[in-house]
Enzyme design. Structure first.
Site, PDB file in Angstrom:
ATOM      1  N   ASP A   1       0.232  -7.532   1.473  1.00  0.00           N
ATOM      2  CA  ASP A   1       0.615  -6.122   1.611  1.00  0.00           C
ATOM      3  C   ASP A   1       2.127  -5.944   1.683  1.00  0.00           C
ATOM      4  O   ASP A   1       2.660  -5.222   2.528  1.00  0.00           O
ATOM      5  CB  ASP A   1      -0.051  -5.486   2.833  1.00  0.00           C
ATOM      6  CG  ASP A   1      -0.081  -3.959   2.726  1.00  0.00           C
ATOM      7  OD1 ASP A   1       0.466  -3.417   1.748  1.00  0.00           O
ATOM      8  OD2 ASP A   1      -0.646  -3.312   3.627  1.00  0.00           O
TER       9      ASP A   1
ATOM     10  N   SER B   1       4.528   2.900   7.815  1.00  0.00           N
ATOM     11  CA  SER B   1       4.330   1.664   7.060  1.00  0.00           C
ATOM     12  C   SER B   1       5.527   1.352   6.183  1.00  0.00           C
ATOM     13  O   SER B   1       6.054   2.217   5.484  1.00  0.00           O
ATOM     14  CB  SER B   1       3.082   1.768   6.183  1.00  0.00           C
ATOM     15  OG  SER B   1       1.943   1.435   6.900  1.00  0.00           O
TER      16      SER B   1
ATOM     17  N   HIS C   1       0.822  -1.216   0.000  1.00  0.00           N
ATOM     18  CA  HIS C   1       0.000   0.000   0.000  1.00  0.00           C
ATOM     19  C   HIS C   1       0.855   1.265   0.000  1.00  0.00           C
ATOM     20  O   HIS C   1       0.350   2.353  -0.275  1.00  0.00           O
ATOM     21  CB  HIS C   1      -1.011  -0.019   1.146  1.00  0.00           C
ATOM     22  CG  HIS C   1      -0.468   0.304   2.500  1.00  0.00           C
ATOM     23  ND1 HIS C   1      -0.326  -0.642   3.477  1.00  0.00           N
ATOM     24  CD2 HIS C   1      -0.071   1.464   3.067  1.00  0.00           C
ATOM     25  CE1 HIS C   1       0.136  -0.079   4.582  1.00  0.00           C
ATOM     26  NE2 HIS C   1       0.310   1.205   4.352  1.00  0.00           N
TER      27      HIS C   1
END
Length: 362
Positions: free
Chosen positions: A131, A214, A100
């Site tokens: 992911d 992230s 992402h």
């Protein structure tokens, strides 16, 4: 709390504004781009010692040592419309991050720790199902330091960990916490740039995970990466605001499995993820509550079809877990491996039936 987190409470965040920085972003995701090049990182600060005792001094020294060892291996990734973090995976310039973070991008600007200029990088491959993604630097700067990776089997509750990345675009930032739990199964939302992945065996941590973290590193006091910070929980009862101290990292075992395959083959060739081999949809009961997963299509060579299930059947239990939605079915399967046998309970023409299914692979 665990079940509700898995089903709906783990999602990427609403915009955040602080008195110091004004960068809106997605919690546990990548920050929306809107700033210039990253600020020159300042020296990471370690917890202030409030005691002259040897225990406090030793812990502070441990923190400083880990930061010195690992932070040079953590980079900031500019994906043109978002900012995230990444980990230097090897000496050839491969960087592992979240899918992402890269989104639909193909080229990126990467800022190494302490660097005043960006390096161009290109996508090798993304694997949204977990992911994860790998990008590769066009040029490998002198002194680029690959991270050291730990062993997921040795991660335990209570271990002290540090989260490293670029929250809100503040490159080379470090937060600290503990491993709060292991073995969590968490589903991402698809809104706001999430991949919709259901990820098993995630590490839950109290270390702060903010927009831009992230793809960064969750590190133990042996300077080993044990996970990639990916999500933070939000509390729907508080308008979707962050639930402090509840974050999730993809375990290092999955990171290495996916990254090694992408680097070798340009794609994931062995997912290790169990599947029934069906296309399904959530059905509701007379009270309009989710009540199972109807099989819309079953692949002829798929696990369900081989066990006798067919379109029109409604799956209500898998491997001892009640199934009410597509998400709950995905989460139930995430706890198993291809080749395992599980009992599946389903409805056919109103009659309740069971079948032993040998799971296939996604």
């Amino acid at each position: 709390m665990d079940a509700s987190l898995r089903r709906s409470r783990v999602r990427r965040t609403v915009p955040i504004v602080t008195a110091v920085v004004a960068i809106s972003g997605l919690l546990g995701g990548c920050s929306q781009s809107g700033s210039a090049a990253p600020r020159e990182p300042s020296s990471p600060s370690a917890p202030t010692s409030r005691s002259s005792g040897s225990v406090t001094d030793s812990l502070q020294s441990d923190y400083q040592r880990v930061i010195k060892n690992v932070l040079p291996s953590v980079v900031q990734i500019d994906a043109s419309n978002s900012l995230g973090s990444g980990i230097v995976y090897d000496g050839q310039g491969h960087v592992v991050t979240n899918a992402h973070v890269v989104g639909n991008g193909r080229t990126f600007k990467v800022w190494a720790s302490g660097s005043s200029s960006a390096i161009t990088a290109r996508l090798v491959a993304a694997y949204p199902e977990q992911d994860l993604a790998v990008i590769k630097l066009d040029s490998v700067p002198s002194g680029l330091k690959p991270a050291g990776f730990g062993d997921s089997a040795k991660v335990e509750m209570g271990q002290i960990v540090l989260a490293m990345g670029s929250p809100l675009g503040l490159s080379s930032s470090v937060t600290q916490g503990i491993v709060s739990a292991t073995g969590r199964t968490v589903s991402e939302g698809q809104g706001g740039g999430g991949t919709g992945a259901t990820i098993a065996n995630m590490v839950q941590t109290s270390a702060a995970i903010n927009p831009g973290n992230s793809g960064g590193a969750l590190v133990n006091l042996d300077s080993e990466v044990i996970g990639i910070p990916t999500l933070a929980a939000t509390d729907p009862d508080m308008g979707g605001s962050a639930a402090p101290g509840i974050g999730f990292a993809i375990p290092v075992s999955m990171v290495r499995t996916v990254a090694d395959q992408i680097i070798k083959s340009g794609k994931v060739t062995d997912s290790g993820r169990a599947a029934l081999g069906i296309t399904g949809r959530t059905v509701v009961d007379s009270g309009y509550q989710p009540a199972g997963v109807a099989i819309v299509d079953a692949k002829a060579d798929g696990a369900a079809a081989k066990a006798g299930l067919k379109p029109g059947d409604i799956v209500v239990k898998a491997g001892g877990t009640d199934i009410t939605t597509i998400t709950s079915l995905t989460e139930a399967l995430a706890a198993h491996k291809p080749g395992q046998k599980i009992e599946v309970t389903y409805l056919r023409d109103g009659a309740r039936k069971t079948a032993e299914v040998t799971l296939g692979e996604v």
